[in-house]
Write an enzyme that holds these catalytic residues in place. Sequence first.
Site, PDB file in Angstrom:
ATOM      1  N   SER A  54      48.915  78.471   5.072  1.00 41.26           N
ATOM      2  CA  SER A  54      48.239  79.102   3.939  1.00 41.26           C
ATOM      3  C   SER A  54      48.439  78.235   2.710  1.00 41.26           C
ATOM      4  O   SER A  54      49.101  77.198   2.764  1.00 41.26           O
ATOM      5  CB  SER A  54      48.820  80.491   3.691  1.00 41.26           C
ATOM      6  OG  SER A  54      50.115  80.359   3.126  1.00 41.26           O
ATOM      7  N   LYS A  55      47.878  78.695   1.624  1.00 42.95           N
ATOM      8  CA  LYS A  55      47.957  77.984   0.350  1.00 42.95           C
ATOM      9  C   LYS A  55      49.381  77.549  -0.011  1.00 42.95           C
ATOM     10  O   LYS A  55      49.599  76.527  -0.654  1.00 42.95           O
ATOM     11  CB  LYS A  55      47.407  78.870  -0.779  1.00 42.95           C
ATOM     12  CG  LYS A  55      45.934  78.638  -1.048  1.00 42.95           C
ATOM     13  CD  LYS A  55      45.755  77.421  -1.970  1.00 42.95           C
ATOM     14  CE  LYS A  55      44.349  76.872  -1.949  1.00 42.95           C
ATOM     15  NZ  LYS A  55      44.286  75.421  -1.749  1.00 42.95           N
TER      16      LYS A  55
END
Length: 491
Positions: free
Chosen positions: A256-257
């Site tokens: 994820s980010k």
Amino acid sequence: MSSNVRVRFAPSPTGKLHIGGARTAIYNWAFARANGGTFILRIDDTDPTRSTDENTQIILRAMRWLGLDWDEGPEVGGDFGPYSQTERLGLYKQTAERLLAEGKAYPCFCTPEQLAADREAAQARKDPFQGYQRRCRDLSPEEAQARIDAGEPYVLRIKVPQDRGNVVINDAVHGEVTFDAKELDDFVIFRSDGTPTYNFATVVDDALMGITHVIRGDDHLSNTPRQVIVYEAMGAPVPTFAHISMILGADGKKLSKRHGATSVEEYRDAGYLSDAFVNYLALLGWSLDGETTVIPRDVLASQFSLERISKNPATFDPKKLDWMNAEYINAMDDATFADEIMLPELLEAGLIDEGFEADEAWVDALAAIVRPRTKMPADAAAVAAPVFMTAETLEYDEKSVSKGLAKEGMGAVLDAARAALEAVTEWTPAHIDAALEPLPEALDVKKRLVFGAVRVAECGNMVSPPLGETMALIGRDDCLARIDRARPMAL
Ligand code: GLU
């Protein structure tokens, strides 16, 4: 070779194209190419609140950058269109009406309150079947029609045959996967607002588009039994499923980010090469033979197989991607490297301008020394910078000066170097090197120190490419002028 293999990549344009989606796209593309099949791009934009045209454009751009050409889909058309779900609403309605007419689907008028109460009651009596309690399944067609005519809101549910039993799929990655019949209730295929659910729209599309293999992330594995039920209701053949593992970050959590850049765009903008990026992503969960790492696009497109997809989650390792990128850069020939990487980077860095012209051999010679020192394209400008400066504009790195120049004896080294260089008859790397070669012995100064001092004087730093080659490119007059400028810094 052409075959009836038809696969699709069906992104939802609710955001940019991410690493995981890109890998799914690569696998579908490579599988189609390896089998002489058809690769379809379909835009799953049924979620109107989160889908945007802008995201669709970003995804198409990313697909083009990745070099994943699609045979049918947006902008290229095809015989099975339209290729975005919002344009296919009529097809979902038609299919639903057919299922309704055949008694394979039915309208359900249960209110949310009723559904909640039924669920609670099923829980309370520990009913092994906790899904929709089939309240409207046996309404007579007349009663149902009367309630529809009276304007009562309703959804459409699929009628799962009572005797359907467990749903077993033979996943190309996970093998046989069995889904308990108890988990399968009569699920909604059309919402009361007239929009189809994902499980319904996807199957209508996949069936009508003749998709033979569904290759997608294993976050969709749990949707598969419902989708199988829809195929069966439609009387359509069930495709082969291949659910690919998730991509994890170094900490073992879903990528994820938090792990840094996750969109394809960010990697493109950072200067990664499309070929290297595709190669790296392809290896996240697939392997050619368990050891080959550099797999050119054409090999991927001819050798890809579902059998070699791994069940285990893959870990995204930015360092390995960087390594792969450097491998691809290093494998380029000088002219390609110059045209595709070095010159654009020099332009970007303002070291040359649009009108830059130089002898081809000179550019190739520069490319030859810059390329091995370039891991990311932007490195090329930094490495080549000293060559494009002059004795007046050269910037001296302070640390390099204090380490390499501002030392006792270095003044004498520069004086001797200048004299030796002045005597060089042919300004080539070999002659320059030959002129400098005898200095350490003649001056009784360590070779490392002699060459370090000349390097700092000529390039302003200690990390520039080989000295002879670099100085040949700089040119004699400027090399001498650089020594003159550096001389006062030496002791
Ligand atoms: N639009 C879906 C997604 O992006 C596609 C899922 C599928 O491949 O069936 O997750």
